[in-house]
Design an enzyme around this catalytic site. Structure first.
Site, PDB file in Angstrom:
ATOM      1  N   ASN A   1      -3.734  -4.375 -14.902  1.00 32.04           N
ATOM      2  CA  ASN A   1      -3.350  -3.102 -14.298  1.00 32.04           C
ATOM      3  C   ASN A   1      -1.914  -2.813 -14.721  1.00 32.04           C
ATOM      4  O   ASN A   1      -0.972  -3.364 -14.160  1.00 32.04           O
ATOM      5  CB  ASN A   1      -3.472  -3.219 -12.769  1.00 32.04           C
ATOM      6  CG  ASN A   1      -3.065  -1.944 -12.056  1.00 32.04           C
ATOM      7  OD1 ASN A   1      -2.640  -0.973 -12.680  1.00 32.04           O
ATOM      8  ND2 ASN A   1      -3.176  -1.957 -10.738  1.00 32.04           N
TER       9      ASN A   1
ATOM     10  N   ARG B   1      -7.643  -1.439 -15.340  1.00 30.33           N
ATOM     11  CA  ARG B   1      -7.669  -0.385 -14.329  1.00 30.33           C
ATOM     12  C   ARG B   1      -7.033   0.857 -14.952  1.00 30.33           C
ATOM     13  O   ARG B   1      -5.921   0.788 -15.486  1.00 30.33           O
ATOM     14  CB  ARG B   1      -6.857  -0.804 -13.113  1.00 30.33           C
ATOM     15  CG  ARG B   1      -6.828   0.304 -12.085  1.00 30.33           C
ATOM     16  CD  ARG B   1      -5.604   0.269 -11.249  1.00 30.33           C
ATOM     17  NE  ARG B   1      -5.605   1.364 -10.296  1.00 30.33           N
ATOM     18  CZ  ARG B   1      -4.518   1.814  -9.703  1.00 30.33           C
ATOM     19  NH1 ARG B   1      -3.343   1.265  -9.962  1.00 30.33           N
ATOM     20  NH2 ARG B   1      -4.579   2.800  -8.863  1.00 30.33           N
TER      21      ARG B   1
ATOM     22  N   HIS C   1      -8.407   5.843  -5.677  1.00 29.88           N
ATOM     23  CA  HIS C   1      -8.767   4.638  -4.888  1.00 29.88           C
ATOM     24  C   HIS C   1     -10.278   4.399  -4.897  1.00 29.88           C
ATOM     25  O   HIS C   1     -10.803   3.749  -4.001  1.00 29.88           O
ATOM     26  CB  HIS C   1      -8.330   4.760  -3.404  1.00 29.88           C
ATOM     27  CG  HIS C   1      -6.858   4.724  -3.177  1.00 29.88           C
ATOM     28  ND1 HIS C   1      -6.248   5.464  -2.187  1.00 29.88           N
ATOM     29  CD2 HIS C   1      -5.877   4.034  -3.787  1.00 29.88           C
ATOM     30  CE1 HIS C   1      -4.940   5.229  -2.208  1.00 29.88           C
ATOM     31  NE2 HIS C   1      -4.688   4.361  -3.176  1.00 29.88           N
TER      32      HIS C   1
ATOM     33  N   HIS D   1      -8.460   3.791   3.271  1.00 30.64           N
ATOM     34  CA  HIS D   1      -7.642   2.861   2.483  1.00 30.64           C
ATOM     35  C   HIS D   1      -6.184   3.201   2.786  1.00 30.64           C
ATOM     36  O   HIS D   1      -5.692   4.265   2.395  1.00 30.64           O
ATOM     37  CB  HIS D   1      -7.944   3.027   0.981  1.00 30.64           C
ATOM     38  CG  HIS D   1      -7.046   2.193   0.122  1.00 30.64           C
ATOM     39  ND1 HIS D   1      -7.499   1.095  -0.567  1.00 30.64           N
ATOM     40  CD2 HIS D   1      -5.718   2.277  -0.148  1.00 30.64           C
ATOM     41  CE1 HIS D   1      -6.488   0.531  -1.208  1.00 30.64           C
ATOM     42  NE2 HIS D   1      -5.390   1.243  -0.980  1.00 30.64           N
TER      43      HIS D   1
ATOM     44  N   GLY E   1      -0.014   3.933  -1.000  1.00 27.02           N
ATOM     45  CA  GLY E   1      -0.812   5.142  -1.200  1.00 27.02           C
ATOM     46  C   GLY E   1      -1.985   5.049  -0.235  1.00 27.02           C
ATOM     47  O   GLY E   1      -2.503   3.953  -0.024  1.00 27.02           O
TER      48      GLY E   1
ATOM     49  N   ARG F   1       4.792   9.633  -0.003  1.00 27.20           N
ATOM     50  CA  ARG F   1       4.151  10.907  -0.381  1.00 27.20           C
ATOM     51  C   ARG F   1       3.803  11.700   0.878  1.00 27.20           C
ATOM     52  O   ARG F   1       3.334  11.129   1.867  1.00 27.20           O
ATOM     53  CB  ARG F   1       2.873  10.643  -1.177  1.00 27.20           C
ATOM     54  CG  ARG F   1       3.134  10.267  -2.606  1.00 27.20           C
ATOM     55  CD  ARG F   1       1.859   9.877  -3.325  1.00 27.20           C
ATOM     56  NE  ARG F   1       1.851   8.463  -3.639  1.00 27.20           N
ATOM     57  CZ  ARG F   1       0.788   7.766  -4.009  1.00 27.20           C
ATOM     58  NH1 ARG F   1      -0.391   8.352  -4.106  1.00 27.20           N
ATOM     59  NH2 ARG F   1       0.881   6.482  -4.266  1.00 27.20           N
TER      60      ARG F   1
ATOM     61  N   ASP G   1       7.901   1.395   4.886  1.00 28.69           N
ATOM     62  CA  ASP G   1       7.141   0.177   5.163  1.00 28.69           C
ATOM     63  C   ASP G   1       6.672   0.174   6.625  1.00 28.69           C
ATOM     64  O   ASP G   1       7.489   0.224   7.538  1.00 28.69           O
ATOM     65  CB  ASP G   1       8.041  -1.033   4.891  1.00 28.69           C
ATOM     66  CG  ASP G   1       7.253  -2.313   4.891  1.00 28.69           C
ATOM     67  OD1 ASP G   1       6.556  -2.591   5.890  1.00 28.69           O
ATOM     68  OD2 ASP G   1       7.328  -3.041   3.888  1.00 28.69           O
TER      69      ASP G   1
ATOM     70  N   ASN H   1      -4.000  -5.003   8.204  1.00 24.57           N
ATOM     71  CA  ASN H   1      -3.046  -5.823   8.973  1.00 24.57           C
ATOM     72  C   ASN H   1      -2.534  -5.212  10.266  1.00 24.57           C
ATOM     73  O   ASN H   1      -2.002  -5.932  11.099  1.00 24.57           O
ATOM     74  CB  ASN H   1      -1.826  -6.135   8.096  1.00 24.57           C
ATOM     75  CG  ASN H   1      -2.197  -7.010   6.921  1.00 24.57           C
ATOM     76  OD1 ASN H   1      -2.688  -8.106   7.106  1.00 24.57           O
ATOM     77  ND2 ASN H   1      -1.998  -6.505   5.716  1.00 24.57           N
TER      78      ASN H   1
ATOM     79  N   GLU I   1      -9.816  -4.831  -5.268  1.00 26.24           N
ATOM     80  CA  GLU I   1      -9.976  -3.940  -6.424  1.00 26.24           C
ATOM     81  C   GLU I   1     -10.141  -4.747  -7.710  1.00 26.24           C
ATOM     82  O   GLU I   1     -10.946  -4.403  -8.567  1.00 26.24           O
ATOM     83  CB  GLU I   1      -8.771  -2.996  -6.522  1.00 26.24           C
ATOM     84  CG  GLU I   1      -8.816  -1.938  -5.421  1.00 26.24           C
ATOM     85  CD  GLU I   1      -7.525  -1.171  -5.261  1.00 26.24           C
ATOM     86  OE1 GLU I   1      -6.574  -1.727  -4.680  1.00 26.24           O
ATOM     87  OE2 GLU I   1      -7.459  -0.013  -5.715  1.00 26.24           O
TER      88      GLU I   1
HETATM   89  P1  AMP Z   1      -0.495  -1.979   0.020  1.00 26.97           P
HETATM   90  O1  AMP Z   1       0.022  -0.800  -0.756  1.00 26.97           O
HETATM   91  O2  AMP Z   1      -1.985  -1.962   0.214  1.00 26.97           O
HETATM   92  O3  AMP Z   1       0.015  -3.302  -0.494  1.00 26.97           O
HETATM   93  O4  AMP Z   1       0.098  -1.848   1.504  1.00 26.97           O
HETATM   94  C1  AMP Z   1       1.483  -1.830   1.764  1.00 26.97           C
HETATM   95  C2  AMP Z   1       1.706  -1.413   3.203  1.00 26.97           C
HETATM   96  O5  AMP Z   1       1.061  -2.350   4.081  1.00 26.97           O
HETATM   97  C3  AMP Z   1       3.175  -1.373   3.614  1.00 26.97           C
HETATM   98  O6  AMP Z   1       3.437  -0.177   4.324  1.00 26.97           O
HETATM   99  C4  AMP Z   1       3.288  -2.559   4.550  1.00 26.97           C
HETATM  100  O7  AMP Z   1       4.276  -2.352   5.527  1.00 26.97           O
HETATM  101  C5  AMP Z   1       1.906  -2.562   5.184  1.00 26.97           C
HETATM  102  N1  AMP Z   1       1.658  -3.815   5.895  1.00 26.97           N
HETATM  103  C6  AMP Z   1       1.496  -5.050   5.387  1.00 26.97           C
HETATM  104  N2  AMP Z   1       1.386  -5.949   6.408  1.00 26.97           N
HETATM  105  C7  AMP Z   1       1.477  -5.251   7.575  1.00 26.97           C
HETATM  106  C8  AMP Z   1       1.446  -5.585   8.972  1.00 26.97           C
HETATM  107  N3  AMP Z   1       1.291  -6.832   9.360  1.00 26.97           N
HETATM  108  N4  AMP Z   1       1.580  -4.575   9.876  1.00 26.97           N
HETATM  109  C9  AMP Z   1       1.758  -3.305   9.466  1.00 26.97           C
HETATM  110  N5  AMP Z   1       1.795  -2.931   8.177  1.00 26.97           N
HETATM  111  C10 AMP Z   1       1.661  -3.882   7.243  1.00 26.97           C
END
Ligand code: AMP
Length: 393
Positions: A9, A83, A171, A198, A202, A231, A273, A325, A375
């Site tokens: 990717n 990808r 996605h 998802h 993103g 975004r 985040d 999560n 993925e």
């Molecule tokens: P991804 O792009 O799928 O890797 O997801 C990233 C997002 O997942 C970020 O906003 C992280 O803060 C969130 N994330 C990961 N672990 C947790 C958690 N335990 N609680 C809340 N958000 C989480």
């Protein structure tokens, strides 16, 4: 690693890779990052689960791939799966031929940030491993089953017929994997109506009927739809005119703001985040609280809207870093959806260990699942299928 497939990717300054064995029981994976800089390096995990860190100063994509492939060649990958974010109107994964490479190039105006990086990776692996079959797996392909009334914008016809302006969706690999998996766990693989959320940096939603995408929240680009990390998701299209006329912003500045400075980051004024925002909200940060509220409300609204594409709703599945999560985000979102008969169990939702698969509904109405996305695993599977079909043809 028996009959492994290497999944690549390529992003603008990084390359994610995974070497996946036939039954997906073994996996080597990692990331080449900071490409082009003095700090370029490969970080990953070896077959024994040991951490790997390798400095490759000033390596570009080709050099990083050369280093990676030299290390992985011992495992004799059977094929390489790439990808590719935008496949234009291509409806399925394709063996890479000069014709398919041309079609990926032709879709570049629709994914100017992603497709050029993928093409660099494809060119490098085709040059380095001309004897290996290589396959492109498109994020957009799963959504090519959307009916025309779902993929057309209410714009003059020639924008569609001459310039391909339509909704494509993204996605797809993730929505396909998690809805297939959740429906399999529910005892009817790829049967019935499913909604998928998802949620990561993103985010997008998707409605799936009998294993086929019926509608999705992202559109011509991955900016449309729900609130994301940076975004905006949906805004009034007249916002562009307002910002240009009143603030003198040019189109580039507006695009940058909508893609990089909005979403959770823009609303909270703090972070993109979700972990940081949930912690800050617990400490009383108003911006963080509002950002989470808007995120969950807009998400529920999108799921409700997509549900009208389904003759029947059998289940909802959460995935992505946030969906897998954050019990908090799932609870807040489900709080808006009880009129659909979606009843969740607070106990099961809170008790589900992070990053694991599990069912969190209260036992009545549509099922609610959390399924960690895979993925790379799905790309490896589709790559293997394309190669096997080509060999047997
Ligand atoms: P991804 O792009 O799928 O890797 O997801 C990233 C997002 O997942 C970020 O906003 C992280 O803060 C969130 N994330 C990961 N672990 C947790 C958690 N335990 N609680 C809340 N958000 C989480």
């Amino acid at each position: 690693m028996a009959k492994s497939v290497l999944v690549i990717n390529c992003g603008s300054s990084s390359i994610k890779y995974a070497l996946i064995s036939e039954r997906r029981e073994d996996r080597i994976y990692g990331l080449a990052e900071n490409l082009g800089s003095a700090d370029a390096r490969i970080k990953g995990v070896t077959v024994g689960g040991e951490p790997l860190e390798l400095s490759i100063p000033h390596a570009d994509h080709a050099k990083a791939l050369e280093t990676l492939l030299a290390r992985l060649a011992n495992y004799n990958p059977q094929a390489i799966g790439h990808r590719v974010v935008h496949g234009g109107n291509l409806t399925k994964a394709e063996l890479l031929t000069p014709e398919i490479v041309k079609r990926i190039e032709a879709a570049t105006p629709l994914a100017p940030l992603h497709n050029p990086a993928h093409l660099v990776g494809i060119e490098a692996t085709m040059r380095l491993f001309p004897e290996l079959p290589q396959v492109a797996v498109f994020d957009t392909a799963f959504h090519q089953t959307m009916p025309e009334y779902a993929y057309r914008y209410a714009l003059p016809q020639n924008l569609y017929t001459e310039h391909h302006v339509r909704r494509y969706g993204f996605h797809g690999t993730s929505h396909a994997y998690v809805t297939e998996r959740a429906s399999e766990l529910a005892g009817a693989k790829n049967q019935g109506g499913w909604l998928s959320a998802h949620l990561g940096n993103g985010s997008s939603t998707c409605a799936v009927w009998n294993g086929q995408s019926i509608d999705t929240s992202m559109g011509m680009t991955p900016l449309e739809g729900v609130v994301m990390g940076t975004r905006s998701g949906d805004v009034d299209p007249s916002l562009h005119l307002f910002l240009a006329s009143n603030l003198g912003w040019d189109i580039q500045k507006i695009d940058n703001m909508l893609n990089k400075e909005s979403g959770l980051l823009g609303l909270s004024g703090l972070s993109n985040d979700m972990r940081t925002l949930v912690d800050a909200s617990n400490d009383g940060h108003e911006g963080a609280t509002l950002a989470i509220e808007v995120f969950c409300y807009r998400l529920a609204k999108s799921l409700s809207a997509l549900s009208c594409g389904l003759p029947r709703l059998d289940g909802l599945v959460f995935t992505g870093g946030i969906g897998e999560n954050s019990a908090y985000v799932r609870e807040k979102t489900l709080g808006y959806l009880s009129h659909f008969g979606l009843q969740f169990s607070k106990e099961k939702n809170d008790a589900l260990p992070r990053g694991t698969e599990g069912r969190i509904d209260a036992g009545q109405g549509p099922q609610i699942w959390v399924v960690p996305t895979d993925e790379e695993g799905r790309i490896a599977k589709e790559t293997r299928q394309v190669v096997e079909q080509t060999v047997s043809a």
